[in-house]
Motif scaffolding. Structure first.
Motif, PDB file in Angstrom:
ATOM      1  N   UNK A 117       0.836  -1.211   0.000  1.00 38.68           N
ATOM      2  CA  UNK A 117       0.000   0.000   0.000  1.00 38.68           C
ATOM      3  C   UNK A 117       0.866   1.256   0.000  1.00 38.68           C
ATOM      4  N   UNK A 118       0.541   2.198  -0.880  1.00 39.83           N
ATOM      5  CA  UNK A 118       1.321   3.436  -0.996  1.00 39.83           C
ATOM      6  C   UNK A 118       0.582   4.659  -0.476  1.00 39.83           C
ATOM      7  N   UNK A 119      -0.727   4.679  -0.637  1.00 38.38           N
ATOM      8  CA  UNK A 119      -1.493   5.858  -0.233  1.00 38.38           C
ATOM      9  C   UNK A 119      -2.945   5.476  -0.015  1.00 38.38           C
ATOM     10  N   UNK A 120      -3.633   6.339   0.724  1.00 37.22           N
ATOM     11  CA  UNK A 120      -5.075   6.209   0.924  1.00 37.22           C
ATOM     12  C   UNK A 120      -5.738   7.464   0.392  1.00 37.22           C
ATOM     13  N   UNK A 121      -6.813   7.307  -0.389  1.00 30.19           N
ATOM     14  CA  UNK A 121      -7.548   8.457  -0.921  1.00 30.19           C
ATOM     15  C   UNK A 121      -8.958   8.460  -0.356  1.00 30.19           C
TER      16      UNK A 121
ATOM     17  N   UNK B 260       4.752   9.747  -3.612  1.00 32.81           N
ATOM     18  CA  UNK B 260       3.672   9.480  -2.663  1.00 32.81           C
ATOM     19  C   UNK B 260       4.219   9.200  -1.269  1.00 32.81           C
ATOM     20  N   UNK B 261       5.402   8.595  -1.207  1.00 31.79           N
ATOM     21  CA  UNK B 261       6.005   8.290   0.096  1.00 31.79           C
ATOM     22  C   UNK B 261       6.504   9.539   0.821  1.00 31.79           C
TER      23      UNK B 261
ATOM     24  N   UNK C 139      -2.475   3.173   9.879  1.00 33.29           N
ATOM     25  CA  UNK C 139      -1.595   2.058   9.514  1.00 33.29           C
ATOM     26  C   UNK C 139      -0.293   2.568   8.895  1.00 33.29           C
ATOM     27  N   UNK C 140      -0.007   3.832   9.101  1.00 32.50           N
ATOM     28  CA  UNK C 140       1.223   4.441   8.609  1.00 32.50           C
ATOM     29  C   UNK C 140       1.282   4.517   7.082  1.00 32.50           C
ATOM     30  N   UNK C 141       0.119   4.476   6.407  1.00 30.38           N
ATOM     31  CA  UNK C 141       0.060   4.662   4.969  1.00 30.38           C
ATOM     32  C   UNK C 141      -0.252   6.131   4.696  1.00 30.38           C
TER      33      UNK C 141
END
Length: 624
Positions: A355-359, A594-595, A603-605
């Motif tokens: 997982x890289x990001x949440x939108x 993204x990071x 969850x640290x995303x």
């Protein structure tokens, strides 16, 4: 010529000579078909939510596991009424991570075979990484024992070039052939596949492979198949149709083909990603197409009575979460996912399900609504500039190949983000994805780039529109051609903007872009008579052997580059560690950008939010 009610209008057949006895009575046959799957072996939507083995718990569309089940269901429903054929019409590869590893796995061809396809053909994207890579993909599927016949009547690899040797071996093994006869249910079907003029023009890396004229090829194939005893002639045509903004479809290469070669009984099309909801009847010949990405399975039923052909029914079946996945295909896709992650992502420190990001909302990629797709355009341009540490980043709307879909959880994985920038290869690094390059341009040349992109291509509306970072500009399309841009400012929201002299031909600014896009810009703008000479930091012109795109492409949904190269010292490389010597891919730049986002979920995303920077209008239309 217009779409008809398939229940009302007869189709005139063209079977020559004495009718076989079995055709004296009424018979039906069914064609199940897909096209332009573009390596979408799993459903389109958040990859982490795709669950083909359970029903009604996700909103993803497509997936070869579901397609395989639907094919099996529809075959069982139709085979009592007559033979069933299953066909794919090319561009089966390139577009997702699976396509990035296809030369080693042959995953797409293996899945077509396991799903029960009788044949497929080539599309232009099969050649994106060159003929050697395509031959390796076919050989990998052959070695695994899962490969459908590939029909390619106007694709030729009979030259002396060493790069064609494996193609010749595959042809000798009859894995690639011009045509085939398939007898089923007392009917002899003559099948051939080919690429159209537009598809050929947009074949970016064919090497020594050559292509013959589609119409002449079709005439030859129809005559040969009839002589070999075909009762029904079916063309797998990676040509396409042209869909108007409103009204029936009346134009396109497949329609021209039907008129020019009336001996063809059915044209099953691809290339233009058109969801043909009713069969197009072109001078008596039905033309169908099933969209793209495995979102639909077409089902065409033809009734035969003597020399007459009639469309009995036509349906586009939506492939969604109401269809259970085939367990055998599900296991195979999991293996291909693991292999793809190892081949494509592990060397750059990523994993396919990471997982890289949440939108919290969808990020649009609609070329027809440039305002809605602006945030995603800004994001990708910012990522390119960040990775390259350049003054400016240039991109085009059409270089962003997918949107981001929130789904249920909003989680965007490495698989999802790769879809934004899957096309192209590198300067020296031939792995999947266009590498970033940096060139130096004057203020005048930056203006010329923008002018060219603003004019665009009427056949690809919106796809050339500029996406930028490190700058904003003002334009007025009522002004003369190549003089619409009135002001360019360098900078950003955080640091502010400063106006530069757009008539200046002396001072140089570093400009980053995807090599794939840069070659389009260089070659096509030159052909249009626009001054553009990419330079090194010291002002020395960069050597390029780019060839221009065709002046008047007929159709096609892609912004594609010609062949060409930029010197290796222009490629952007990793900053440190194991990746320091690797060229940075555009997809990699987006993931690493993204990071850097400041916000995280529990969850640290990282959280990707539609903030002021994402929504900033950097292309200011003075007449909006």
């Amino acid at each position: 010529m217009s779409p008809i009610d398939p229940q009302d209008d007869p189709l005139t057949g063209t079977a020559g000579g004495q009718e076989p006895a079995e055709q004296k009575k009424a018979q039906s046959f069914t064609i199940l078909h897909t096209n332009d799957m573009h390596s979408n072996l799993i459903g389109v939507g958040p990859a982490s939510e795709y669950s083909p083995m359970t029903l009604n718990d996700d909103a993803t569309i497509g997936g070869i596991e579901r397609i395989a089940s639907l094919i099996d269901e529809r075959r069982k429903a139709r085979e009592a009424m007559g033979p069933v054929l299953v066909l794919d019409v090319g561009d089966f590869s390139i577009g997702t991570p699976f396509g990035g590893a296809t030369d080693q796995t042959g995953a797409e061809l293996q899945c077509l075979s396991m799903a029960g396809y009788d044949a497929t053909t080539f599309g232009n994207h099969e050649f994106d990484a060159g003929p050697e890579a395509l031959a390796k993909a076919i050989a990998a599927a052959k070695k695994a024992g899962h490969i459908p016949p590939i029909l390619a009547a106007n694709t030729h690899f009979d030259g002396d070039d060493a790069g064609l040797s494996q193609f010749k071996e595959l042809a000798q093994a009859e894995l690639i052939r011009s045509h085939m006869l398939l007898e089923r249910g007392g009917i002899r079907f003559g099948l051939f596949g080919m690429m159209g003029t537009d598809s050929i023009q947009f074949t970016i890396n064919p090497g020594a492979v050559t292509f013959s004229d589609p119409i002449e090829t079709a005439r030859k194939m129809a005559k040969q198949l009839r002589a070999e005893g075909a009762d029904v002639i079916i063309c797998l045509s990676h040509c396409g149709v042209r869909e108007p903004k409103s009204g029936p479809i009346t134009e396109g290469e497949d329609i021209d083909l039907a008129r020019a070669v009336p001996e063809i009984d059915v044209i099953v099309g691809g290339h233009t990603h058109t969801f043909v909801r009713q069969p197009i009847i072109a001078d008596g010949t039905p033309v169908v197409q099933a969209g793209c990405y495995g979102a639909a399975l077409g089902e065409l039923v033809i009734r035969m009575e003597g020399g007459k052909r009639k469309v009995e029914s036509y349906t586009l079946h939506t492939v969604d979460d109401t269809i259970p996945g085939d367990p055998h295909l599900a296991k195979a896709v999991e293996v291909f996912k693991a292999e793809t992650s190892r081949i494509l992502f592990a060397p750059r420190g990523f994993a396919i399900d990471e997982p890289l990001a949440v939108i919290d909302r969808d990020w649009s990629n609609n070329f027809f609504d440039l305002t809605a797709s602006m945030p995603l355009g800004n994001l990708t341009a910012d990522a390119i500039r960040h990775a390259a540490k350049a003054d400016v980043a240039l991109n085009a709307a059409g270089m962003v190949r997918a949107g981001l879909t929130k789904g249920n959880s909003g989680v965007q994985t490495v698989y999802d983000v790769f879809l934004l920038a899957p096309l192209g290869i590198g300067v020296a690094d031939q792995s999947a994805g266009g590498s970033l390059v940096v060139v130096y341009l004057t203020g005048r040349e930056i203006k010329n780039c923008l002018e060219f992109l603003l004019i665009g291509n009427p056949n690809l509306p919106g796809q050339y529109f500029p996406r930028v970072s490190g700058m904003r500009f003002h334009y007025d399309l009522s002004r003369p051609k190549f003089d619409a841009v009135t002001q360019i400012e360098l900078g950003d929201l955080a640091g502010g903007y400063r106006t530069i002299d757009i008539s200046d031909s002396t001072n140089l600014f570093s400009v980053a872009c995807n090599l794939y896009f840069g070659l389009v810009l260089i070659s096509t703008s030159r052909k249009a008579g626009v001054s553009l000479v990419p330079k090194k930091r010291d002002g020395t012109p960069i050597k390029s052997r780019a060839e221009a795109l065709p002046e008047t492409p007929q159709s096609g949904p892609y912004l594609l580059p010609p062949k060409g190269s930029i010197e290796e010292d222009q490629a952007v490389r990793g900053g440190s560690g194991a990746n320091a010597s690797m060229e940075i891919k555009e997809w990699q730049a987006i993931m690493e950008y993204l990071k850097t986002l400041p916000k995280k979920n529990d969850r640290e995303v990282r959280s990707l939010v539609m903030d002021e920077r994402a929504a900033e209008n950097r292309t200011i239309n003075l007449h909006a």
